[in-house]
Design a protein around this motif. Structure first.
Motif, PDB file in Angstrom:
ATOM      1  N   LEU A  53      14.587  -2.140   1.856  1.00 54.88           N
ATOM      2  CA  LEU A  53      13.440  -2.464   2.702  1.00 54.88           C
ATOM      3  C   LEU A  53      12.127  -2.283   1.947  1.00 54.88           C
ATOM      4  N   LYS A  54      12.030  -1.227   1.148  1.00 53.94           N
ATOM      5  CA  LYS A  54      10.824  -1.014   0.333  1.00 53.94           C
ATOM      6  C   LYS A  54      10.646  -2.160  -0.655  1.00 53.94           C
ATOM      7  N   PHE A  55      11.750  -2.589  -1.265  1.00 50.45           N
ATOM      8  CA  PHE A  55      11.702  -3.717  -2.184  1.00 50.45           C
ATOM      9  C   PHE A  55      11.221  -4.967  -1.449  1.00 50.45           C
ATOM     10  N   GLN A  56      11.780  -5.211  -0.252  1.00 46.20           N
ATOM     11  CA  GLN A  56      11.421  -6.397   0.527  1.00 46.20           C
ATOM     12  C   GLN A  56       9.931  -6.424   0.846  1.00 46.20           C
ATOM     13  N   LEU A  57       9.385  -5.317   1.322  1.00 44.42           N
ATOM     14  CA  LEU A  57       7.960  -5.274   1.677  1.00 44.42           C
ATOM     15  C   LEU A  57       7.076  -5.520   0.456  1.00 44.42           C
ATOM     16  N   SER A  58       7.392  -4.865  -0.638  1.00 44.95           N
ATOM     17  CA  SER A  58       6.618  -5.046  -1.864  1.00 44.95           C
ATOM     18  C   SER A  58       6.722  -6.484  -2.373  1.00 44.95           C
ATOM     19  N   PHE A  59       7.910  -7.035  -2.321  1.00 40.30           N
ATOM     20  CA  PHE A  59       8.185  -8.388  -2.784  1.00 40.30           C
ATOM     21  C   PHE A  59       7.395  -9.419  -1.974  1.00 40.30           C
ATOM     22  N   VAL A  60       7.414  -9.274  -0.652  1.00 38.41           N
ATOM     23  CA  VAL A  60       6.691 -10.219   0.208  1.00 38.41           C
ATOM     24  C   VAL A  60       5.189 -10.145  -0.066  1.00 38.41           C
ATOM     25  N   LYS A  61       4.653  -8.951  -0.181  1.00 35.25           N
ATOM     26  CA  LYS A  61       3.218  -8.802  -0.446  1.00 35.25           C
ATOM     27  C   LYS A  61       2.831  -9.432  -1.786  1.00 35.25           C
ATOM     28  N   LYS A  62       3.711  -9.304  -2.779  1.00 32.26           N
ATOM     29  CA  LYS A  62       3.451  -9.873  -4.102  1.00 32.26           C
ATOM     30  C   LYS A  62       3.381 -11.399  -4.037  1.00 32.26           C
ATOM     31  N   HIS A  63       4.177 -12.000  -3.155  1.00 32.35           N
ATOM     32  CA  HIS A  63       4.266 -13.456  -3.068  1.00 32.35           C
ATOM     33  C   HIS A  63       3.326 -14.069  -2.031  1.00 32.35           C
ATOM     34  N   LEU A  64       2.674 -13.252  -1.255  1.00 33.28           N
ATOM     35  CA  LEU A  64       1.766 -13.745  -0.220  1.00 33.28           C
ATOM     36  C   LEU A  64       0.486 -14.279  -0.854  1.00 33.28           C
ATOM     37  N   VAL A  65       0.120 -15.509  -0.499  1.00 34.24           N
ATOM     38  CA  VAL A  65      -1.101 -16.120  -1.014  1.00 34.24           C
ATOM     39  C   VAL A  65      -2.188 -16.072   0.056  1.00 34.24           C
ATOM     40  N   SER A  66      -1.885 -16.583   1.231  1.00 35.09           N
ATOM     41  CA  SER A  66      -2.844 -16.600   2.334  1.00 35.09           C
ATOM     42  C   SER A  66      -2.119 -16.994   3.610  1.00 35.09           C
ATOM     43  N   GLY A  67      -2.871 -17.150   4.681  1.00 34.54           N
ATOM     44  CA  GLY A  67      -2.290 -17.588   5.931  1.00 34.54           C
ATOM     45  C   GLY A  67      -3.167 -17.232   7.105  1.00 34.54           C
ATOM     46  N   LYS A  68      -2.676 -17.568   8.278  1.00 35.69           N
ATOM     47  CA  LYS A  68      -3.367 -17.271   9.533  1.00 35.69           C
ATOM     48  C   LYS A  68      -2.354 -16.703  10.524  1.00 35.69           C
ATOM     49  N   VAL A  69      -2.759 -15.646  11.219  1.00 36.60           N
ATOM     50  CA  VAL A  69      -1.913 -15.018  12.234  1.00 36.60           C
ATOM     51  C   VAL A  69      -2.765 -14.630  13.430  1.00 36.60           C
ATOM     52  N   ASN A  70      -2.106 -14.386  14.546  1.00 38.43           N
ATOM     53  CA  ASN A  70      -2.809 -13.883  15.720  1.00 38.43           C
ATOM     54  C   ASN A  70      -2.928 -12.372  15.621  1.00 38.43           C
ATOM     55  N   ILE A  71      -4.100 -11.890  15.934  1.00 37.26           N
ATOM     56  CA  ILE A  71      -4.326 -10.455  16.064  1.00 37.26           C
ATOM     57  C   ILE A  71      -4.923 -10.222  17.445  1.00 37.26           C
ATOM     58  N   LEU A  72      -4.965  -8.975  17.865  1.00 38.18           N
ATOM     59  CA  LEU A  72      -5.601  -8.636  19.129  1.00 38.18           C
ATOM     60  C   LEU A  72      -7.023  -8.179  18.864  1.00 38.18           C
ATOM     61  N   ASP A  73      -7.982  -8.788  19.568  1.00 34.67           N
ATOM     62  CA  ASP A  73      -9.372  -8.372  19.416  1.00 34.67           C
ATOM     63  C   ASP A  73      -9.621  -7.105  20.239  1.00 34.67           C
ATOM     64  N   ASP A  74     -10.865  -6.648  20.278  1.00 34.00           N
ATOM     65  CA  ASP A  74     -11.224  -5.420  20.993  1.00 34.00           C
ATOM     66  C   ASP A  74     -10.926  -5.485  22.480  1.00 34.00           C
ATOM     67  N   LYS A  75     -10.839  -6.693  23.030  1.00 34.48           N
ATOM     68  CA  LYS A  75     -10.567  -6.876  24.464  1.00 34.48           C
ATOM     69  C   LYS A  75      -9.092  -7.157  24.734  1.00 34.48           C
ATOM     70  N   GLY A  76      -8.262  -7.092  23.697  1.00 40.25           N
ATOM     71  CA  GLY A  76      -6.836  -7.340  23.856  1.00 40.25           C
ATOM     72  C   GLY A  76      -6.470  -8.814  23.927  1.00 40.25           C
ATOM     73  N   GLN A  77      -7.382  -9.670  23.499  1.00 41.85           N
ATOM     74  CA  GLN A  77      -7.145 -11.109  23.507  1.00 41.85           C
ATOM     75  C   GLN A  77      -6.674 -11.577  22.125  1.00 41.85           C
ATOM     76  N   LEU A  78      -5.839 -12.617  22.128  1.00 41.97           N
ATOM     77  CA  LEU A  78      -5.376 -13.175  20.861  1.00 41.97           C
ATOM     78  C   LEU A  78      -6.524 -13.838  20.122  1.00 41.97           C
ATOM     79  N   GLU A  79      -6.573 -13.579  18.820  1.00 37.95           N
ATOM     80  CA  GLU A  79      -7.599 -14.172  17.970  1.00 37.95           C
ATOM     81  C   GLU A  79      -6.942 -14.565  16.649  1.00 37.95           C
ATOM     82  N   LEU A  80      -7.159 -15.791  16.198  1.00 35.72           N
ATOM     83  CA  LEU A  80      -6.610 -16.258  14.933  1.00 35.72           C
ATOM     84  C   LEU A  80      -7.440 -15.669  13.794  1.00 35.72           C
ATOM     85  N   ASP A  81      -6.752 -15.041  12.826  1.00 40.07           N
ATOM     86  CA  ASP A  81      -7.448 -14.398  11.718  1.00 40.07           C
ATOM     87  C   ASP A  81      -6.614 -14.551  10.449  1.00 40.07           C
ATOM     88  N   ASP A  82      -7.215 -14.197   9.315  1.00 39.99           N
ATOM     89  CA  ASP A  82      -6.519 -14.281   8.040  1.00 39.99           C
ATOM     90  C   ASP A  82      -5.346 -13.311   7.992  1.00 39.99           C
TER      91      ASP A  82
END
Length: 126
Positions: A53-82
């Protein structure tokens, strides 16, 4: 430092979680043969699940370039962010999805048949 080919892969994260649409994605670099061999060596060596699992997490981070995901803002609403490397640590589903796509492994149970084939019955000989 060896030269790196400019090869990236866009991975859809649509449906990964409630409310994640086609706007959610990750851009990653694929695994090299050398990295795939290193991973195979780890699994063949009988490393613990924690080590894998440690290898997997490190490996994914090494290969990550960019992207967009939903996060929760201060009001608990979905917000698209990097997409950030620490987001990989926060979601097992995200880490697993990215890892399997980076190494080119399909773990989708629908991709393989569970039906078992039987041998054809031979006609009785006289």
């Amino acid at each position: 430092m060896p030269r790196q080919l400019a090869i990236t892969k866009r991975i859809s994260l649509e449906g990964l979680s409630e409310g994640w649409t086609s706007d959610c994605y990750a851009l990653v670099t694929p695994a090299s043969y050398a990295e795939y061999i290193d991973f195979a060596d780890l699994t063949d060596a009988g490393k613990s699940n924690t080590d894998l699992l440690k290898f997997q997490l490190s490996f994914v981070k090494k290969h990550l370039v960019s992207g967009k995901v939903n996060i929760l803002d201060d009001k608990g609403q979905l917000e698209l962010d990097d997409l950030q490397p620490e987001d990989v640590d926060a979601s097992k589903d995200l880490a697993d999805k990215l890892f399997t796509e980076i190494v080119g492994v399909n773990l989708d149970p629908k991709a393989s048949s569970t039906a078992t084939e039987t041998s054809p019955i031979s006609a009785a000989t006289k």
